[in-house]
Each structure stands twice: as structure tokens, then as C-alpha cells.
Scaffold this active site. Structure first.
Site, PDB file in Angstrom:
ATOM      1  N   ASP A  26      47.774  57.678 -24.393  1.00  0.00           N
ATOM      2  CA  ASP A  26      48.553  58.443 -23.422  1.00  0.00           C
ATOM      3  C   ASP A  26      48.233  58.022 -21.982  1.00  0.00           C
ATOM      4  OD1 ASP A  26      50.339  60.324 -22.558  1.00  0.00           O
ATOM      5  OD2 ASP A  26      49.053  62.048 -22.908  1.00  0.00           O
ATOM      6  N   HIS A  43      53.848  50.910 -19.958  1.00  0.00           N
ATOM      7  CA  HIS A  43      53.884  50.692 -21.413  1.00  0.00           C
ATOM      8  C   HIS A  43      53.522  49.238 -21.744  1.00  0.00           C
ATOM      9  CE1 HIS A  43      55.354  54.677 -21.930  1.00  0.00           C
ATOM     10  NE2 HIS A  43      56.553  54.456 -21.414  1.00  0.00           N
ATOM     11  N   LEU A 137      40.609  44.158 -40.491  1.00  0.00           N
ATOM     12  CA  LEU A 137      40.983  45.508 -40.060  1.00  0.00           C
ATOM     13  C   LEU A 137      42.430  45.864 -40.424  1.00  0.00           C
ATOM     14  CD1 LEU A 137      40.083  47.006 -36.639  1.00  0.00           C
ATOM     15  CD2 LEU A 137      42.490  46.884 -37.232  1.00  0.00           C
TER      16      LEU A 137
END
Ligand code: FPP
Length: 249
Positions: A26, A43, A137
């Protein structure tokens, strides 16, 4: 992989690392506003921060990272921002997929993907396909994801199994219910990190974080770097996780 000297200096123990970290990334908009830039610049910068954090987590042998890229509620944003946010995953995949592949990372997606554009769906499938044989991962991107939606979807699947007599109501247990969630098969989330100073969960992985440690930082996501990750990991390692039990002596 062994810890680098620098990691040791951060006072992190290799034994007590979380298996699975979820991120609510955020503050991209506020990061951009503070600099007089359009929200889209925040972004894009957030995308770069994500790659760095992902690589660090992979290097530390953290098993899974799940990020909230677009929620079922994000459709309420202005049309141009929704379009930009929806264009990000494709840009992300097309820019970083070779690096992600090379880093042995496996890509997965959760959310209502049927509602996404055909181009995005094709890019998502490409990234899943091209990384499916990797062994490192597990990187899961939540797009058009909402935890309440996910639970309703799971309940419908369970109900269907009951109607088709595939399961008896008395046999529905936690494991069975979890097998119907979009996150089935993933390790439990040990740590949830939210940036930007907001102290809420925003409909993200509500079932899955039942016993996760929660970590909130005032840093905006584009500023969340290796140092911030270490702060979170170090705080995590100081926590005493009891899972409703008592401390072992
Ligand atoms: C929240 O910040 C952030 C988002 C809704 C999008 C997060 C997306 C990325 C970091 C891009 C990269 C991710 C992938 C995998 C494509 P906000 O816009 O709510 O910020 P604000 O609260 O300051 O307005």
C-alpha cells in the site's frame, strides 16, 4: 544457500525465518503524490520494489510470497487507474519473467481470473507455464482477489460436493475446507506485512492469516526495500508464536 555476511549483521536467524510472507503493497499513490507525480508512477515504482523484495526473499530461502496486486474492491477506482492497474501485471510479466525464471521462482495467481482480459489471461498462463518446473520460491499474485469472495466460492464447492454425495457433512473439517480455497497447497502464512501506515487487512486472505504475525510499517510500498524487510523479519523473530497454546519451556 548460506547467509551472506551482510545478512548476519542484520541479526536475522536463518532458523526462524517465515515460510510464507504476504504483502499488502500500500501507499503507491501517496508516494507519487508526495513527489508531484501521477499515481501510475507510484504503481510502476511499486513494481520495481516488488522485484527487489522478491529476490531478497528468494535469496533467504523463504518458501512463498503472496502479494495483493488488485482487489475485488479496486474496480471502484477511476477508470483510467483501473486500466493502468490492470495493465501492470502484463507489463510486469513481460519485463520480469526472464529474471523470475532465471531466479528459479514459481509464479501462481489467485483471484477471479475469469473476469480478466484475454491478453492478461494469456500472460498469466504464460508465466505459470514457463515457471512450473522451477523449484524455488512460490510467488503468488492476487488479482481481482477478495477473501470474502474466495470463501463464498469455497462454500459453493463444498455444497456441490455434499449434493453429489462426495463428502458427508460431518466429514467437512478445516483441511477439507482449505482444499477448496484458492491458496490450497501453499504453506501457512507466517507473516503479513502492510506498508503505508494503514492498520487493516482489506479483505486479504482472512482465513489464511488466522495465526499469522501482522506487521505494519509507515513506509510507502515503493520505499520498502531490503532494510525494511530486515526490520520486519527481525521483529517477526522477536515475536512469541503460541498458536493458542502456551509457551514451551
Ligand atoms: C496500493 O496502493 C497498491 C495497489 C492497489 C497496487 C499494487 C501494485 C503494484 C505494487 C504493482 C506491481 C505488482 C504486480 C505483481 C503487477 P494505493 O494505490 O492504494 O496507494 P495509496 O493508498 O497511497 O493511494
Amino acid at each position: 544457500m548460506l547467509f551472506k555476511k551482510k545478512d548476519k549483521q542484520q541479526n536475522i536467524s536463518q532458523q526462524k525465518l517465515p515460510n510464507h510472507i504476504a504483502f499488502i503493497m500500500d501507499g503507491n499513490g501517496r508516494w507519487a503524490k508526495k513527489r508531484g507525480l501521477p499515481r501510475s508512477a507510484g504503481h510502476s515504482e511499486g513494481g520495481k520494489a516488488l522485484l527487489k523484495v522478491l529476490n531478497k526473499c528468494n535469496e533467504l530461502h523463504i518458501k512463498a510470497v503472496t502479494v495483493y496486486a488488485f482487489s475485488t474492491e479496486n474496480w471502484k477506482r477511476p477508470k483510467d487507474e483501473v486500466e493502468f492497474l490492470m495493465s501492470l501485471p502484463s507489463k510486469y510479466i513481460n519485463t520480469y519473467l526472464p529474471k523470475i525464471k532465471e531466479s528459479n521462482i514459481i509464479m501462481k495467481f489467485i483471484g477471479n481470473l475469469d473476469e480478466l482480459s484475454d491478453i492478461l489471461k494469456a500472460d498469466i498462463n504464460k508465466s505459470i507455464e514457463e515457471t512450473k518446473n522451477n523449484t524455488g520460491l512460490i510467488f503468488t499474485v492476487a488479482i481481482n482477489y477478495g477473501s470474502q469472495d474466495e470463501m463464498l466460492y469455497a462454500i459453493k464447492k463444498v455444497s456441490k460436493d455434499v449434493l453429489e454425495k462426495k463428502v458427508l457433512i460431518d466429514d467437512i473439517n478445516k483441511e477439507y475446507f482449505e482444499s477448496k480455497l484458492m491458496t490450497h497447497g501453499m504453506p501457512n502464512i507466517d507473516l503479513l506485512i502492510r506498508t503505508s501506515g494503514e492498520i487493516r487487512i482489506s479483505n486479504f486472505l482472512l482465513w489464511q492469516i488466522a495465526y499469522s504475525e501482522l506487521y505494519f510499517t509507515d513506509q510507502y510500498w515503493p520505499d520498502f526495500d531490503e532494510v525494511e524487510l530486515y526490520k520486519a523479519l527481525s521483529e517477526y523473530q522477536r515475536r512469541n508464536r503460541r498458536f493458542g497454546g502456551v509457551e514451551e519451556v
